[in-house]
Scaffold this active site. Structure first.
Site, PDB file in Angstrom:
ATOM      1  CG  ASP A  24      -1.900   0.707   1.182  1.00 52.45           C
ATOM      2  OD1 ASP A  24      -2.225   1.400   0.145  1.00 52.45           O
ATOM      3  OD2 ASP A  24      -2.688   1.293   2.195  1.00 52.45           O
ATOM      4  CB  SER A  69      -8.416  -5.456  -4.247  1.00 49.21           C
ATOM      5  OG  SER A  69      -9.110  -4.423  -4.664  1.00 49.21           O
ATOM      6  CG  ASN A  72      -7.336  -2.155  -6.456  1.00 48.24           C
ATOM      7  OD1 ASN A  72      -6.477  -2.982  -6.095  1.00 48.24           O
ATOM      8  ND2 ASN A  72      -7.530  -1.263  -5.459  1.00 48.24           N
ATOM      9  CD1 TRP A  73     -12.228  -5.309 -10.883  1.00 42.96           C
ATOM     10  CD2 TRP A  73     -11.238  -4.547 -12.584  1.00 42.96           C
ATOM     11  NE1 TRP A  73     -11.372  -6.273 -11.202  1.00 42.96           N
ATOM     12  CE2 TRP A  73     -10.998  -5.681 -12.509  1.00 42.96           C
ATOM     13  CE3 TRP A  73     -10.847  -3.843 -13.734  1.00 42.96           C
ATOM     14  CZ2 TRP A  73     -10.088  -6.576 -13.277  1.00 42.96           C
ATOM     15  CZ3 TRP A  73     -10.062  -4.578 -14.672  1.00 42.96           C
ATOM     16  CH2 TRP A  73      -9.592  -5.791 -14.472  1.00 42.96           C
ATOM     17  CD  GLU A 204       2.155 -13.341  15.606  1.00 45.30           C
ATOM     18  OE1 GLU A 204       2.227 -12.252  16.086  1.00 45.30           O
ATOM     19  OE2 GLU A 204       1.737 -14.496  16.195  1.00 45.30           O
TER      20      GLU A 204
HETATM   21  C1  FPP Z   1      -1.990   0.109  -3.453  1.00 47.65           C
HETATM   22  O1  FPP Z   1      -1.623   1.393  -3.450  1.00 47.65           O
HETATM   23  C2  FPP Z   1      -1.396  -0.472  -4.658  1.00 47.65           C
HETATM   24  C3  FPP Z   1      -2.024  -1.177  -5.654  1.00 47.65           C
HETATM   25  C4  FPP Z   1      -3.471  -1.143  -5.530  1.00 47.65           C
HETATM   26  C5  FPP Z   1      -1.348  -1.729  -6.754  1.00 47.65           C
HETATM   27  C6  FPP Z   1       0.009  -2.472  -6.274  1.00 47.65           C
HETATM   28  C7  FPP Z   1       0.511  -2.640  -7.505  1.00 47.65           C
HETATM   29  C8  FPP Z   1       1.824  -2.707  -7.823  1.00 47.65           C
HETATM   30  C9  FPP Z   1       3.119  -2.794  -6.667  1.00 47.65           C
HETATM   31  C10 FPP Z   1       2.686  -2.919  -8.935  1.00 47.65           C
HETATM   32  C11 FPP Z   1       2.308  -4.068 -10.044  1.00 47.65           C
HETATM   33  C12 FPP Z   1       2.540  -5.321  -9.419  1.00 47.65           C
HETATM   34  C13 FPP Z   1       3.140  -6.416 -10.173  1.00 47.65           C
HETATM   35  C14 FPP Z   1       2.834  -7.588  -9.619  1.00 47.65           C
HETATM   36  C15 FPP Z   1       3.972  -6.294 -11.157  1.00 47.65           C
HETATM   37  P1  FPP Z   1      -2.601   2.614  -3.526  1.00 47.65           P
HETATM   38  O2  FPP Z   1      -2.461   3.124  -4.970  1.00 47.65           O
HETATM   39  O3  FPP Z   1      -3.971   2.166  -2.933  1.00 47.65           O
HETATM   40  O4  FPP Z   1      -1.806   3.565  -2.692  1.00 47.65           O
HETATM   41  P2  FPP Z   1      -2.596   4.785  -1.771  1.00 47.65           P
HETATM   42  O5  FPP Z   1      -3.154   4.358  -0.710  1.00 47.65           O
HETATM   43  O6  FPP Z   1      -1.455   5.749  -1.345  1.00 47.65           O
HETATM   44  O7  FPP Z   1      -3.371   5.770  -2.857  1.00 47.65           O
END
Ligand code: FPP
Length: 238
Positions: A24, A69, A72-73, A204
Site C-alpha cells: 500500500d 483487488s 480496484n476496478w 502475525e
Molecule cells: C496500493 O497502493 C497498490 C495497488 C492498488 C497496486 C499494487 C501494484 C503494484 C505494486 C505494481 C504491480 C505489481 C506487479 C505484480 C507487477 P495505492 O495506490 O492504494 O496507494 P495509496 O493508498 O497511497 O493511494
C-alpha cells in the site's frame, strides 16, 4: 531463530515459511512528489521485484502479494491500464526468472475480467513454472470474501453436502500454500482490506508507515526481526 549469513542476507527457518504483503502507498508516494499516481505503481513494481529477490535469497518457501483487488476496478482507467501494463511486463520477465529461482507463480483471483491475451499469458506462466519449489502467489482481481464463497461452491460442486474447514482450505486459491506466518502492510493503514481473511486466523501482523515504493530489504529485516521476537500461541498457552 533466524540467522544471518555472511553477506548479511537473511535466512528463515521452518517457523517462517510464508510472508504475505499488502503493498500500500503507491499513490501517496507519487502525489507527495507531484507525480501522477501511475508513477507510484511503477516505483511500487520496482520495490516488488526487489522484495521478491530478497525472499529468493532467504529461500522463503511461500510469498503472496496483493497486487490488484476486486475493488480496484473502480479506479480511473489510466491507473488500471498502468497496473495491467506492469503486470504484463512482469510476465515477460517472469519467463526468465522462474527457472533460476525455482519459482512457481500462481495468480490468485478470478481471471475472467482480464484481457484475453493477459489471461492466457498468466495461465502460460502458471503452467511453465508449475514444477517450481518455491511459490509466489500474485493476487490479481482478488477478494477474500469471494474466494471463500468460491471455495464453498467448489466443495459443493464436488458433491460435499456438509462443508468442513478442510473443504474450504482445499478449495481456496491459496490451496498450495500454508496460511501466512506473517502479513506485512505498508503505508500506515492497519486493516486487511479483504485480503486472506480465512488464512490470516493465526498470522502475525506487521504494519509500517513506510510507503510501498520505499519498502526495501532493511524494512523486510525489521519485519522479520519483529516476527521472531513474538511468541505464537495459536490460542493455547504456548
Ligand atoms: C496500493 O497502493 C497498490 C495497488 C492498488 C497496486 C499494487 C501494484 C503494484 C505494486 C505494481 C504491480 C505489481 C506487479 C505484480 C507487477 P495505492 O495506490 O492504494 O496507494 P495509496 O493508498 O497511497 O493511494
Amino acid at each position: 531463530m533466524f540467522k544471518k549469513k555472511k553477506r548479511e542476507v537473511l535466512t528463515c527457518d521452518e517457523s517462517l515459511s510464508h510472508i504475505a504483503f499488502i503493498m500500500d502507498g503507491n499513490g501517496r508516494w507519487a502525489t507527495s512528489r507531484g507525480l501522477p499516481r501511475s508513477s507510484g505503481h511503477v516505483a511500487g513494481a520496482a520495490a516488488f521485484r526487489k522484495i521478491v529477490e530478497c525472499c529468493n535469497q532467504m529461500q522463503l518457501k511461500h510469498m503472496t502479494v496483493y497486487a490488484f483487488s476486486t475493488e480496484n476496478w473502480s479506479r480511473p482507467k489510466e491507473e488500471i491500464d498502468r497496473i495491467m501494463k506492469l503486470l504484463s511486463d512482469y510476465l515477460d520477465e517472469a519467463e526468465r526468472i522462474i527457472d533460476k529461482n525455482d519459482l512457481r507463480i500462481i495468480f490468485l483471483g478470478d481471471k475472467s475480467p482480464f484481457a484475453r491475451e493477459l489471461r492466457s499469458r498468466m495461465r502460460e506462466i502458471e503452467q511453465k513454472s508449475s514444477s517450481g519449489k518455491r511459490i509466489l502467489n500474485i493476487a490479481m482481481n482478488y477478494g477474500s470474501r469471494s474466494e471463500i464463497v468460491h471455495a464453498v461452491n467448489e466443495a459443493l460442486s464436488n458433491g460435499k453436502r456438509v462443508i468442513t474447514e478442510e473443504d474450504i482450505d482445499d478449495n481456496l486459491y491459496t490451496k498450495l500454500s500454508p496460511p501466512p506466518d506473517l502479513i506485512i502492510r505498508s503505508a500506515g493503514e492497519m486493516r486487511l482490506s479483504n485480503f486472506l481473511l480465512w488464512q490470516a486466523a493465526y498470522s502475525e501482523f506487521y504494519f509500517t508507515d513506510t510507503l510501498w515504493p520505499d519498502f526495501d530489504e532493511k524494512e523486510l529485516k525489521k519485519a522479520i526481526e519483529s516476527f521472531y521476537s513474538r511468541k505464537r500461541k495459536y490460542g493455547g498457552l504456548g
